[in-house]
Scaffold this active site. Structure first.
Site, PDB file in Angstrom:
ATOM      1  N   TYR A 145       0.839  -1.201   0.000  1.00 61.17           N
ATOM      2  CA  TYR A 145       0.000   0.000   0.000  1.00 61.17           C
ATOM      3  C   TYR A 145       0.877   1.254   0.000  1.00 61.17           C
ATOM      4  O   TYR A 145       0.750   2.112  -0.877  1.00 61.17           O
ATOM      5  CB  TYR A 145      -0.899  -0.037   1.228  1.00 61.17           C
ATOM      6  N   ASP A 146       1.803   1.327   0.961  1.00 60.29           N
ATOM      7  CA  ASP A 146       2.606   2.548   1.131  1.00 60.29           C
ATOM      8  C   ASP A 146       3.453   2.826  -0.112  1.00 60.29           C
ATOM      9  O   ASP A 146       3.469   3.944  -0.634  1.00 60.29           O
ATOM     10  CB  ASP A 146       3.555   2.422   2.331  1.00 60.29           C
ATOM     11  N   GLU A 147       4.156   1.792  -0.586  1.00 63.39           N
ATOM     12  CA  GLU A 147       5.041   2.002  -1.742  1.00 63.39           C
ATOM     13  C   GLU A 147       4.235   2.137  -3.028  1.00 63.39           C
ATOM     14  O   GLU A 147       4.644   2.862  -3.935  1.00 63.39           O
ATOM     15  CB  GLU A 147       6.067   0.869  -1.858  1.00 63.39           C
ATOM     16  N   LYS A 149       1.367   3.617  -3.254  1.00 63.04           N
ATOM     17  CA  LYS A 149       0.900   5.012  -3.251  1.00 63.04           C
ATOM     18  C   LYS A 149       2.049   5.980  -3.510  1.00 63.04           C
ATOM     19  O   LYS A 149       1.864   7.026  -4.122  1.00 63.04           O
ATOM     20  CB  LYS A 149       0.246   5.334  -1.898  1.00 63.04           C
ATOM     21  N   PHE A 191     -14.127  -0.412  16.747  1.00 66.57           N
ATOM     22  CA  PHE A 191     -14.543  -0.034  18.107  1.00 66.57           C
ATOM     23  C   PHE A 191     -16.056   0.171  18.175  1.00 66.57           C
ATOM     24  O   PHE A 191     -16.717  -0.244  19.130  1.00 66.57           O
ATOM     25  CB  PHE A 191     -13.820   1.247  18.557  1.00 66.57           C
ATOM     26  N   ASP A 273       3.257  -0.791  12.573  1.00 68.62           N
ATOM     27  CA  ASP A 273       2.145   0.106  12.909  1.00 68.62           C
ATOM     28  C   ASP A 273       2.723   1.465  13.329  1.00 68.62           C
ATOM     29  O   ASP A 273       3.471   1.550  14.301  1.00 68.62           O
ATOM     30  CB  ASP A 273       1.369  -0.525  14.079  1.00 68.62           C
TER      31      ASP A 273
END
Ligand code: NAD
Ligand code: UDP
Ligand code: UDP
Length: 312
Positions: A145-147, A149, A191, A273
């Site tokens: 995901y990070d790379e 994007k 939650f 995280d």
């Protein structure tokens, strides 16, 4: 003339709200989605509108349509979904960006990329400013995901430099609101669903990690304002709510607003995280004349009301 706007990922959480807003403001909207995490149900209210068209299509494949503007949102956004088929996640970000940029180039459309605060990774600079290059693990579980994007941002700026496209890049920080997927594992939906069902609230790690939560309406205001900026403004621009909360604080708020008696339980922290995240929104304030208006309590109330209507 009515503006023709393409929204990729338009049947998802943010995309469906964006399509509604665009139709309401008089645009002719083409929503393209492969329904990986989105659904027809999310755009049900628009299906009868003459200004709305829904097309099942995967942005990894070329798309030949005629439009004036493109909002490129197609990409699973929650860790559970983007890690389920990580290769497909990178393909969606990278091939999807190439195809949508190729389309924008051919039809001379203005194009906006929904990037993410994840491009900053687990940051050493706090709050995050756009000039910070980030600290991202290139080979970890979140890298698809990070790379993906980050590479999409690279493509946007190379099409801008090389082909003189009109591009806009927004870096979205955690956003929440009605129509989030109840099972996508994101903290706000988890939650609330747990609280409403009287199940234990799962805090990962110590719960001291922080996030900044932006309500969907505020986010869309900023995204649409970015699209309307002059051609000299490309971003990247951070969009988010600078209010920063620990996950324990979020859990307490959800418990008090739902009146739930669920207990907090602690579970292991997922790999990579980020420990803290807060947007510096000076650039958005300056260039967009924007800042978020909805408080976490008010946004949570709306979101809780939505989840009450869909989960028992
Ligand atoms: P979402 O999962 O609800 O929406 C993504 C949409 O893209 C879904 O409808 C999905 O079916 C579609 N899609 C996925 N792969 C596709 C493909 N190959 N071809 C066509 N459609 C495809 O997520 P969301 O929260 O609405 O996120 C929308 C965008 O905003 C994403 O690009 C995401 O990375 C970005 N973003 C969201 C957040 C957030 O907190 N919600 C934060 C940062 C960035
Ligand atoms: N593309 C598309 N729709 C268009 C024009 C192009 O999907 O209307 C795709 C096309 O398949 C190509 C990609 O966009 O692979 C990049 O297009 P570009 O013109 O930049 O490069 P090239 O065609 O030279 O590969
Ligand atoms: N988180 C949590 N309990 C949950 C789901 C998530 O404590 O049931 C934590 C997660 O570890 C992270 C934060 O909440 O620190 C935000 O997670 P989310 O997946 O919503 O977004 P992201 O990590 O992509 O910012």
């Amino acid at each position: 003339m009515q503006e023709r706007v393409l929204v990729t990922g338009g049947a998802g959480f943010l995309g469906s709200h964006l399509c509604e807003r665009l139709v309401r403001e008089g645009a002719d909207v083409l929503c393209v989605d492969n329904f990986y995490t989105g659904s027809r149900r999310n755009v049900q209210s628009l299906l009868d509108s003459k200004s709305f068209e829904l097309m099942r299509h995967d942005v990894c494949f070329p798309l030949y349509v005629e439009v004036d503007q493109i909002y490129n949102l197609a990409c699973p956004a929650s860790p559970i979904h983007y890690q389920f088929d990580p290769v497909q996640t990178t393909k969606t970000s990278v091939h999807g960006a190439i195809n949508m940029l190729g389309l924008a180039k051919r039809v001379k459309a203005k194009i906006l990329q929904a990037s993410t605060s994840e491009v900053y990774g687990d940051p050493e600079v706090h709050p995050q400013v756009e000039s910070y290059w980030g600290r991202v693990n290139p080979i970890g579980l979140r890298s698809c995901y990070d790379e993906g994007k980050r590479c999409a941002e690279t493509l946007f700026f190379d099409y801008w430099r090389q082909h003189h496209l009109r591009v806009k890049v927004v870096r979205i920080f955690n956003t929440y609101g009605p129509r989030m997927h109840p099972n996508d594992g994101r903290v706000v939906s988890n939650f609330i669903v747990q609280a409403l069902q009287g199940k234990d609230i799962t805090i990962y790690g110590t719960g001291q990690q922080t996030r900044s939560f932006c309500y969907v309406d505020d986010l869309l205001d900023a995204m649409m304002r970015t699209m309307r900026t002059g051609d000299d403004f490309t971003g990247p621009v951070n969009i988010g709510n600078p209010g920063e909360f620990t996950m324990l604080e979020l859990a307490e708020k959800v418990l008090s607003l739902t009146g739930s008696r669920s207990k907090l339980v602690f579970a292991p922290l997922p790999a990579d995280d980020p420990r803290q995240r807060q947007p510096d929104i000076s650039l958005a304030r300056d260039k967009l004349g924007w800042e978020p208006k909805v408080t976490l309590e008010d946004g949570l109330r709306e979101t809780i009301a939505y989840f009450r209507s869909i989960v028992a």
